[in-house]
Scaffold this motif. Structure first.
Motif, PDB file in Angstrom:
ATOM      1  N   GLY A   1     -32.378  29.859   1.365  1.00 27.57           N
ATOM      2  CA  GLY A   1     -33.208  29.255   0.154  1.00 27.57           C
ATOM      3  C   GLY A   1     -34.316  29.606  -0.034  1.00 27.57           C
ATOM      4  O   GLY A   1     -35.011  30.928   0.663  1.00 27.57           O
TER       5      GLY A   1
ATOM      6  N   ALA B   1     -28.457  26.560 -12.390  1.00 25.65           N
ATOM      7  CA  ALA B   1     -29.587  25.829 -12.047  1.00 25.65           C
ATOM      8  C   ALA B   1     -29.134  24.206 -11.925  1.00 25.65           C
ATOM      9  O   ALA B   1     -29.896  23.385 -11.141  1.00 25.65           O
ATOM     10  CB  ALA B   1     -30.274  25.652 -13.566  1.00 25.65           C
TER      11      ALA B   1
ATOM     12  N   VAL C   1     -31.576  20.079 -12.542  1.00 25.21           N
ATOM     13  CA  VAL C   1     -32.778  20.365 -12.457  1.00 25.21           C
ATOM     14  C   VAL C   1     -33.258  20.920 -13.972  1.00 25.21           C
ATOM     15  O   VAL C   1     -34.303  20.854 -14.396  1.00 25.21           O
ATOM     16  CB  VAL C   1     -33.488  21.486 -11.490  1.00 25.21           C
ATOM     17  CG1 VAL C   1     -33.154  22.975 -12.012  1.00 25.21           C
ATOM     18  CG2 VAL C   1     -35.207  21.272 -11.272  1.00 25.21           C
TER      19      VAL C   1
ATOM     20  N   PRO D   1     -36.137  30.258  -9.385  1.00 23.12           N
ATOM     21  CA  PRO D   1     -37.031  29.233  -9.004  1.00 23.12           C
ATOM     22  C   PRO D   1     -38.614  29.478  -9.499  1.00 23.12           C
ATOM     23  O   PRO D   1     -39.055  28.687  -9.684  1.00 23.12           O
ATOM     24  CB  PRO D   1     -37.148  29.643  -7.089  1.00 23.12           C
ATOM     25  CG  PRO D   1     -35.572  30.145  -6.990  1.00 23.12           C
ATOM     26  CD  PRO D   1     -35.380  31.045  -8.041  1.00 23.12           C
TER      27      PRO D   1
ATOM     28  N   VAL E   1     -38.231  27.899 -12.752  1.00 24.89           N
ATOM     29  CA  VAL E   1     -38.112  26.442 -12.753  1.00 24.89           C
ATOM     30  C   VAL E   1     -39.480  25.794 -12.263  1.00 24.89           C
ATOM     31  O   VAL E   1     -39.856  24.722 -12.594  1.00 24.89           O
ATOM     32  CB  VAL E   1     -37.109  26.071 -11.589  1.00 24.89           C
ATOM     33  CG1 VAL E   1     -37.232  24.701 -11.390  1.00 24.89           C
ATOM     34  CG2 VAL E   1     -35.635  26.387 -12.008  1.00 24.89           C
TER      35      VAL E   1
ATOM     36  N   ASN F   1     -25.581  24.836  -5.374  1.00 25.37           N
ATOM     37  CA  ASN F   1     -26.964  25.308  -4.890  1.00 25.37           C
ATOM     38  C   ASN F   1     -27.676  23.794  -5.180  1.00 25.37           C
ATOM     39  O   ASN F   1     -27.401  23.086  -5.969  1.00 25.37           O
ATOM     40  CB  ASN F   1     -27.498  25.973  -6.179  1.00 25.37           C
ATOM     41  CG  ASN F   1     -26.901  27.434  -6.240  1.00 25.37           C
ATOM     42  OD1 ASN F   1     -26.468  27.970  -5.066  1.00 25.37           O
ATOM     43  ND2 ASN F   1     -26.997  27.951  -7.434  1.00 25.37           N
TER      44      ASN F   1
ATOM     45  N   TRP G   1     -31.181  21.931  -5.643  1.00 28.54           N
ATOM     46  CA  TRP G   1     -32.386  21.892  -6.042  1.00 28.54           C
ATOM     47  C   TRP G   1     -33.423  20.552  -5.960  1.00 28.54           C
ATOM     48  O   TRP G   1     -32.769  19.563  -6.013  1.00 28.54           O
ATOM     49  CB  TRP G   1     -32.548  22.427  -7.594  1.00 28.54           C
ATOM     50  CG  TRP G   1     -32.039  23.653  -7.827  1.00 28.54           C
ATOM     51  CD1 TRP G   1     -30.774  23.820  -8.140  1.00 28.54           C
ATOM     52  CD2 TRP G   1     -32.637  25.067  -8.294  1.00 28.54           C
ATOM     53  NE1 TRP G   1     -30.531  25.357  -8.614  1.00 28.54           N
ATOM     54  CE2 TRP G   1     -31.757  25.874  -8.462  1.00 28.54           C
ATOM     55  CE3 TRP G   1     -34.096  25.243  -8.204  1.00 28.54           C
ATOM     56  CZ2 TRP G   1     -32.034  27.115  -8.908  1.00 28.54           C
ATOM     57  CZ3 TRP G   1     -34.430  26.590  -8.732  1.00 28.54           C
ATOM     58  CH2 TRP G   1     -33.582  27.688  -8.889  1.00 28.54           C
TER      59      TRP G   1
ATOM     60  N   SER H   1     -37.270  20.214  -7.744  1.00 26.42           N
ATOM     61  CA  SER H   1     -38.724  20.863  -8.103  1.00 26.42           C
ATOM     62  C   SER H   1     -39.589  19.470  -8.774  1.00 26.42           C
ATOM     63  O   SER H   1     -38.907  18.731  -9.408  1.00 26.42           O
ATOM     64  CB  SER H   1     -38.508  21.842  -9.415  1.00 26.42           C
ATOM     65  OG  SER H   1     -39.660  22.292  -9.868  1.00 26.42           O
TER      66      SER H   1
ATOM     67  N   THR I   1     -41.175  23.782  -5.719  1.00 29.46           N
ATOM     68  CA  THR I   1     -39.897  23.921  -5.979  1.00 29.46           C
ATOM     69  C   THR I   1     -39.172  24.494  -4.554  1.00 29.46           C
ATOM     70  O   THR I   1     -39.645  25.385  -4.073  1.00 29.46           O
ATOM     71  CB  THR I   1     -39.521  24.857  -7.133  1.00 29.46           C
ATOM     72  OG1 THR I   1     -40.201  24.484  -8.238  1.00 29.46           O
ATOM     73  CG2 THR I   1     -38.013  25.095  -7.172  1.00 29.46           C
TER      74      THR I   1
ATOM     75  N   LEU J   1     -35.120  25.207  -3.415  1.00 30.05           N
ATOM     76  CA  LEU J   1     -33.812  25.649  -3.552  1.00 30.05           C
ATOM     77  C   LEU J   1     -33.243  25.908  -2.196  1.00 30.05           C
ATOM     78  O   LEU J   1     -33.814  26.690  -1.388  1.00 30.05           O
ATOM     79  CB  LEU J   1     -33.575  26.866  -4.173  1.00 30.05           C
ATOM     80  CG  LEU J   1     -32.092  27.607  -4.397  1.00 30.05           C
ATOM     81  CD1 LEU J   1     -31.247  26.553  -5.183  1.00 30.05           C
ATOM     82  CD2 LEU J   1     -32.332  28.816  -5.062  1.00 30.05           C
TER      83      LEU J   1
ATOM     84  N   ASP K   1     -29.272  27.387  -1.378  1.00 33.69           N
ATOM     85  CA  ASP K   1     -28.084  28.204  -2.165  1.00 33.69           C
ATOM     86  C   ASP K   1     -27.197  28.388  -1.414  1.00 33.69           C
ATOM     87  O   ASP K   1     -27.157  28.573  -0.245  1.00 33.69           O
ATOM     88  CB  ASP K   1     -28.723  29.432  -2.843  1.00 33.69           C
ATOM     89  CG  ASP K   1     -29.321  30.434  -1.731  1.00 33.69           C
ATOM     90  OD1 ASP K   1     -29.968  30.339  -1.068  1.00 33.69           O
ATOM     91  OD2 ASP K   1     -28.296  31.425  -1.709  1.00 33.69           O
TER      92      ASP K   1
ATOM     93  N   SER L   1     -33.093  19.111  -0.350  1.00 36.07           N
ATOM     94  CA  SER L   1     -34.108  19.670  -0.956  1.00 36.07           C
ATOM     95  C   SER L   1     -35.078  18.667  -1.118  1.00 36.07           C
ATOM     96  O   SER L   1     -36.267  19.065  -1.054  1.00 36.07           O
ATOM     97  CB  SER L   1     -33.543  20.452  -2.055  1.00 36.07           C
ATOM     98  OG  SER L   1     -32.863  21.650  -1.744  1.00 36.07           O
TER      99      SER L   1
END
Length: 535
Positions: free
Chosen positions: A219, A266, A269, A390, A393, A488, A490, A492, A505, A507, A509, A518
């Motif tokens: 990530g 995505a 997010v 990322p 985002v 994934n 996320w 953020s 942010t 991530l 993955d 996260s």
């Protein structure tokens, strides 16, 4: 007759001797011959040319921090036996292979050996044992030129930063040094004395690298300054050793991928885009009765675990990440409004970093593709053809935190004088673009704060102060050996919530389930920022 013949021979020999003697005297007094003879006995060896360095925003050196030493090995001068104990193991074979060389050569040694009567010259080691920001800075090829990251983008500047020098040594055949002056170092080409200054903060970068190593397998973490859109930290895991690229290639462990620049599915997010479009379109009143599933064009879409959220408005839908609400909201907004908001927030565009270096653009489906109601439905909760980086985002969340202006993230301040850090070639800065009003940004910040305080983002709550942000879990279409889909994960958001200074942010993955969420990684980064601010 015999005597006469003998006299002639003697006279001829005397004449020949005289000619040879005159020739020798003429050569001895001819300066051209002297210069030519001298040149034939001088051997020059190029010293390693130091490379210009990278500095962080405070002027702290990120490369070339450690000194490295090279010794001149002179064949026939017992250099091999004298140098062997001081040569690192990796270079011992090089020393052995060249021991009978006809010309002097350089070999890396453990330190300054001049006190031992060995001609030693300083250089610099490019990377630290624990390299900092390797994915962003990049690495060099065998000839010392940049082939990835900022090393590649600024190769022309960095490779000509220091003087090009040679060491001249007088040696007769087959290479033994002549008695006389010590080897002399001469400059062949003067360096420009330039380096590159990044926007990174070395302390924040190191803190984020430590957090990533102790909580993430794959990530990235990106931290940006809200006021300037400058990137303060850019971390990608797994890391690699820029001094041993072959190890990563052999392992095939994806460690050479800079995940901050790569594109991924995505997930939720992306719902922030729909929320912004709804407020700008005057659909902030929109509600939906969530039963846990919604049908669009004979296709059924579900909320996570099929959970029914009941009647929800935009705030509730963000707090609980209700897929059904955003599918319905996307249909109400229409293709053009949703697509335009995503485009204005930077999705589908590569972010220029420096020179030819840029992030991936990701995939923003065009309006024709989104005319398919099924594609629009998936797009509305961050799935389907959509992929994002990322960096994108982070820029989206930065727009919310700042007050509605979109600005692409920046990673470099430009080319600087290595001694004074005065900018000689500032990096170009993009003009901010108004995407939505400050009132919309203020409401979005309030809603995203509720995601942390009242919704499913509770793990993102820092120990000091408040934060706002959005979770996201995205399907990838990738599966493990047991047939389970990798996802994934996320988060953020911005910190602090009331007057944001940072956007963070996180991530993780292509994993079944991360060992640390996260959102929790976000909280750790926020706490580290607080600690660094307060000493």
């Amino acid at each position: 007759m015999t005597r006469r013949r003998l006299n002639v021979v003697c006279a001829a020999l005397v004449l020949l001797f005289g000619i040879v003697l005159c020739r020798v005297l003429w050569i001895a007094t001819d300066t051209g011959y002297a210069v030519s003879a001298g040149a034939q006995t001088v051997s020059t060896t190029a010293l390693p040319r130091s490379r210009g360095d990278f500095f962080d925003r405070e002027g702290r050196r990120l490369t070339g921090v450690r000194q490295q030493w090279y010794a001149l090995c002179i064949p026939g001068d017992s250099s091999y036996a004298r140098l062997f104990p001081y040569v690192p193991y990796a270079q011992q074979s090089e020393l052995y292979d060249n021991r009978n060389s006809a010309q002097p050569f350089l070999v890396q040694v453990s330190g300054d050996l001049s006190a031992n009567g060995i001609y030693t010259y300083p250089g610099s080691r490019r990377y630290l044992d624990a390299p900092i920001a390797p994915h962003l800075i990049g690495y060099l090829d065998g000839d010392g030129h940049g082939v990835s990251g900022l090393e590649m983008a600024y190769d022309d500047v960095l490779s000509s930063a220091a003087d090009a020098r040679v060491v001249a040594c007088a040696t007769p055949a087959p290479g033994r040094r002549l008695a006389g002056p010590s080897p002399n170092v001469a400059t062949q080409e003067a360096g420009r004395g330039q380096g590159g200054q990044l926007t990174l903060d070395a302390q924040i970068q190191r803190a984020c690298e430590g957090i990533a190593k102790n909580g993430m397998e794959t990530g990235c973490i990106v931290v940006a300054d809200v006021d300037t859109a400058e990137v303060l930290a850019s971390v990608s895991v797994p890391e690699f050793d820029p001094d041993n690229i072959q190890k990563s290639i052999a392992a095939n462990d994806t460690s050479l991928i800079n995940r901050a620049f790569a594109s991924f599915s995505a997930g939720a997010v992306f719902k922030v885009v729909l929320a912004a479009a709804a407020y700008e379109a005057g659909l902030d009143w929109f509600t939906h009765d969530c039963t846990g599933a919604i049908e669009v064009a004979d296709q059924v879409y579900h909320c996570a675990s099929g959970r029914a959220h009941g009647t929800v408005n935009l705030r509730n839908a963000l707090e609980q990440s209700c897929n059904c609400y955003f599918v319905a909201l996307g249909q109400a907004l229409g293709v053009q409004r949703v697509h335009d908001m995503a485009q204005r927030l930077g999705f589908g565009r590569a972010t220029a970093v420096a020179g030819g270096l840029k992030t991936e653009a990701g995939v923003l489906p065009d309006t024709d593709a989104l005319e398919n109601v099924g594609q629009l439905a998936m797009f509305s909760f961050g799935q389907g053809q959509l992929t994002v980086t990322p960096v994108q985002v982070t820029a989206m969340m930065l727009t919310v935190a700042e007050g509605g202006h979109y600005r692409p993230l920046t990673f470099v301040r430009g080319v600087v004088d290595s001694d004074t850090l005065a900018l000689s070639e500032p990096a170009a800065a993009a003009e901010p673009e108004r995407v939505f009003g400050s009132a919309t940004a203020r409401v979005l910040r309030s809603m995203l704060q509720s995601v942390v305080e009242e919704g499913i983002g509770a793990a993102a709550a820092p120990a000091w102060g408040d934060a706002g942000g959005k979770t996201g879990t995205a399907q990838t279409g990738q599966f493990d050996a047991e047939g389970e889909e990798l996802l994934n994960y996320w988060f953020s958001g911005f910190y602090p919530a009331e007057e944001p200074r940072y956007v963070i942010t996180v991530l993780q993955d292509a994993t079944l389930e991360p060992q640390t969420s996260s959102a929790a990684v976000f909280a750790r980064v926020a706490d580290a920022l607080h600690a660094l601010e307060n000493g």
